[in-house]
Design an enzyme around this catalytic site. Structure first.
Site, PDB file in Angstrom:
ATOM      1  N   HIS A 353       0.828  -1.203   0.000  1.00  0.00           N
ATOM      2  CA  HIS A 353       0.000   0.000   0.000  1.00  0.00           C
ATOM      3  C   HIS A 353       0.860   1.251   0.000  1.00  0.00           C
ATOM      4  O   HIS A 353       0.512   2.252  -0.627  1.00  0.00           O
ATOM      5  CB  HIS A 353      -0.948   0.005   1.194  1.00  0.00           C
ATOM      6  CG  HIS A 353      -2.106   0.934   1.014  1.00  0.00           C
ATOM      7  ND1 HIS A 353      -2.227   2.129   1.689  1.00  0.00           N
ATOM      8  CD2 HIS A 353      -3.199   0.846   0.204  1.00  0.00           C
ATOM      9  CE1 HIS A 353      -3.338   2.730   1.307  1.00  0.00           C
ATOM     10  NE2 HIS A 353      -3.954   1.976   0.415  1.00  0.00           N
ATOM     11  N   CYS A 354       1.984   1.196   0.665  1.00  0.00           N
ATOM     12  CA  CYS A 354       2.868   2.361   0.758  1.00  0.00           C
ATOM     13  C   CYS A 354       3.473   2.763  -0.586  1.00  0.00           C
ATOM     14  O   CYS A 354       3.846   3.927  -0.763  1.00  0.00           O
ATOM     15  CB  CYS A 354       4.004   2.076   1.737  1.00  0.00           C
ATOM     16  SG  CYS A 354       3.469   1.803   3.435  1.00  0.00           S
TER      17      CYS A 354
END
Length: 362
Positions: A353-354
């Site tokens: 997600h980062c």
């Protein structure tokens, strides 16, 4: 007196939920000269190749590159994987392109935080727009960051869409939206003095309402051990449907994550959506602690990425991997949930997600 400029919300824009249809995923390719993966970089580009392999059949992938040398290295990796791409100069390589390279340099690869946040309004003549928040590398921890901060402006010009600038510091990993008017964040990050010391909580909330089209802002507390972002919500609690949240819990009462994650869970049980209704709250066990070079890393199953047909889930070669994947497969029955060992990626203090940012389909 000059009238204030209209905000995205006043024009009908909103930030869609991550599971809504994507036109593309944006990535920033990591650099050997970056600081994110000391002494371990050689294993890292393979994660970006895997993301391209899994995502490009279902949506376009747009990749920010740093310079000529960097782009050539990226091209080599993608062609080795037999992936069609378009270079930043427009040249097509390896067949029909589903992957597009752009010379939008950034020092580090965390596109969730420095990349554009998109808002949409299907009734507008310009249905897609970019919100460009301030970016200061998680409270000024990792200068320089001027190039990273400029990425949303580059993307908006490329796409020829409006770009609404807000100087308030806000990283994409610090917020979660359900697409229906509710936003979730953490006090430990957005109220940290290293972000916006000149703003009150009420002013921060109003900025998010005005620029992301939400009306209901919810706050939980602390993040997980090893997280250098001061507690990004995408490591602990995620929306998976308008009425459903998934949150991580630590099973070991002696672990430093046990109490803050339990407090967050208890807070979520009291939260209400934009219509005043409680959420369904599903729990995931945390993985066993992951260390490298004596450092506790922010390993969490919550840092998954929801794409058009797939969900990319970080796993850590530990006992709880299977349980996490089973739970997420139940939550995403129409998508293929793919677990990928992230023991090398998490050394950069982030996972899937980062490093991703979705561009909604309009």
């Amino acid at each position: 007196m000059t009238a204030p400029l209209p905000t995205p919300a006043s024009l009908g824009y909103r930030m869609p939920a991550e599971w809504e249809p994507h036109a593309a995923t944006w990535l920033t390719w990591p650099r050997a000269d970056g600081i994110s993966f000391p002494d371990k970089f050689e294993n890292v580009p393979a994660y970006w190749v895997k993301m391209c392999e899994h995502l490009s059949p279902h949506e376009e992938v747009h990749i920010n590159t740093f310079d000529d040398v960097h782009e050539e290295a990226v091209i080599g990796k993608l062609l080795d994987a037999r992936l069609g791409l378009q270079e930043s100069n427009g040249k097509v390589r390896g067949g029909t392109p589903r992957i597009f390279l752009h010379r939008f340099p950034a020092y580090e690869p965390w596109c969730r935080d420095h990349g554009p946040i998109f808002v949409t309004n299907p009734k507008s003549a310009q249905p897609l727009a970019v919100v460009d928040w301030g970016y200061n590398a998680w409270g000024g921890k990792y200068p320089p960051y001027d190039l990273d901060d400029a990425v949303p402006q580059h993307v908006a010009r490329l796409l020829e869409v409006p770009c609404y600038e807000n100087k308030m510091v806000l990283e994409g990993g610090s917020i979660e939206v359900n697409g229906c008017g509710t936003l979730l964040t953490t006090t430990s990050c957005l109220l940290n003095q290293n972000r916006n010391p000149h703003l009150t909580q009420a002013q921060i909330e109003q900025n998010m309402k005005d620029f992301l089209g939400v009306g209901n802002v919810l706050w939980i507390g602390e993040g997980i051990e090893g997280d250098d972002t001061d507690g990004h919500v995408d490591d602990i609690t995620r929306f998976v449907a308008p009425d459903t949240l998934v949150t991580v819990l630590e099973n070991d009462p002696e672990d430093s994550n046990f109490r803050p994650l339990m407090e967050n869970y208890e807070k979520l049980l009291t939260c209400r959506d934009q219509d005043g209704k409680p959420f369904r709250v599903v729990t995931l066990s945390m993985p066993e602690p992951v260390y490298y070079d004596g450092q506790r890393l922010p390993a969490s199953y919550a840092n998954f990425y929801i794409a058009n047909e797939v969900v990319l889930v970080p796993t850590y070669n530990c006992e709880n991997d299977g349980e996490a994947l089973l739970t997420l497969r139940e939550l995403f029955p129409t998508r293929k949930v793919i677990g990928i060992d992230c023991n090398d990626l998490i050394w950069g203090l982030g996972a899937f997600h980062c490093v991703t940012q979705q561009q909604p389909r309009v």
